[in-house]
Scaffold this motif. Sequence first.
Motif, PDB file in Angstrom:
ATOM      1  N   LEU A  95       0.847  -1.193   0.000  1.00 30.90           N
ATOM      2  CA  LEU A  95       0.000   0.000   0.000  1.00 30.90           C
ATOM      3  C   LEU A  95       0.881   1.239   0.000  1.00 30.90           C
ATOM      4  N   TRP A 155      -1.103   4.218   0.521  1.00 31.49           N
ATOM      5  CA  TRP A 155      -2.029   5.091   1.244  1.00 31.49           C
ATOM      6  C   TRP A 155      -3.159   4.241   1.793  1.00 31.49           C
ATOM      7  N   CYS A 208     -13.157   7.709  -4.996  1.00 34.51           N
ATOM      8  CA  CYS A 208     -13.809   7.883  -3.692  1.00 34.51           C
ATOM      9  C   CYS A 208     -15.207   8.466  -3.839  1.00 34.51           C
ATOM     10  N   VAL A 225      -5.875   2.922 -12.033  1.00 33.61           N
ATOM     11  CA  VAL A 225      -6.524   4.206 -11.767  1.00 33.61           C
ATOM     12  C   VAL A 225      -6.413   5.164 -12.949  1.00 33.61           C
ATOM     13  N   HIS A 250     -10.364  10.112 -12.523  1.00 28.68           N
ATOM     14  CA  HIS A 250      -9.513   9.771 -11.377  1.00 28.68           C
ATOM     15  C   HIS A 250      -8.829  11.017 -10.842  1.00 28.68           C
ATOM     16  N   SER A 269       0.322   6.145  -7.251  1.00 22.39           N
ATOM     17  CA  SER A 269      -0.763   5.175  -7.112  1.00 22.39           C
ATOM     18  C   SER A 269      -1.143   4.609  -8.472  1.00 22.39           C
ATOM     19  N   SER A 290      -3.347   1.418  -8.431  1.00 27.65           N
ATOM     20  CA  SER A 290      -4.632   0.744  -8.244  1.00 27.65           C
ATOM     21  C   SER A 290      -5.252   1.237  -6.935  1.00 27.65           C
ATOM     22  N   GLU A 291      -6.572   1.024  -6.820  1.00 26.48           N
ATOM     23  CA  GLU A 291      -7.285   1.593  -5.675  1.00 26.48           C
ATOM     24  C   GLU A 291      -8.480   0.718  -5.316  1.00 26.48           C
ATOM     25  N   VAL A 335     -11.897   1.257  -2.834  1.00 30.68           N
ATOM     26  CA  VAL A 335     -12.655   2.189  -1.999  1.00 30.68           C
ATOM     27  C   VAL A 335     -13.956   1.515  -1.574  1.00 30.68           C
ATOM     28  N   ASP A 347     -10.411   4.237   1.893  1.00 30.69           N
ATOM     29  CA  ASP A 347      -9.669   4.341   0.638  1.00 30.69           C
ATOM     30  C   ASP A 347      -8.303   3.688   0.798  1.00 30.69           C
ATOM     31  N   ASP A 403      -4.825   2.724  -1.517  1.00 30.70           N
ATOM     32  CA  ASP A 403      -4.096   2.905  -2.770  1.00 30.70           C
ATOM     33  C   ASP A 403      -2.849   2.033  -2.765  1.00 30.70           C
ATOM     34  N   SER A 404      -2.448   1.604  -3.956  1.00 29.65           N
ATOM     35  CA  SER A 404      -1.231   0.818  -4.111  1.00 29.65           C
ATOM     36  C   SER A 404      -0.426   1.328  -5.297  1.00 29.65           C
TER      37      SER A 404
END
Length: 162
Positions: free
Chosen positions: A51, A53, A85, A100, A106, A113, A115-116, A118, A132, A134-135
């Motif tokens: 991750l 985030w 989000c 993303v 986006h 980031s 991918s994500e 949520v 949320d 993120d990666s």
Amino acid sequence: MYQFDIDSGSSRAELYHDLEAALGALTADEPDAIANMANAAALIWQYLPDLNWAGFYRLVGDELVLGPFQGKPACIRIAIGAGVCGTAAASRETQLVEDVHAFPGHIACDAASRSELVVPITHDGRLIGVLDLDSPSAARFNAEDAAGCEALIRLLAPRIAA
């Protein structure tokens, strides 16, 4: 000081089961929503691999406002329906985004980031906010991650609903 027996190298199902137990212990007797979101973000950040985030956006009025998180400084306000989000908040459906950069609208708070994931947070039919994640890796999240995070949110939602 809390110490949990969580093996981030175990299967995703086992990892999320352990995270849910730890989150339950962390938030069981705490009535403060911000404290519970802060500990949830820290727990997820510590144990979910890959991750960049992890945190919360809270519904304040008619927009999402940054809440407790781990990672780089982030966008402070997100309109409902904007970005991943805002889309999760508007639809009240989990958004699992493999790339993303291919997601229309986006919002790039961190250019790293890729991918994500949520998950909307609701309680008694009311939207509270979103979780949320993120990666920096494309396609980092899968259906098991979505289901695991949805279980975490089902546990947490009544403990952050004010």
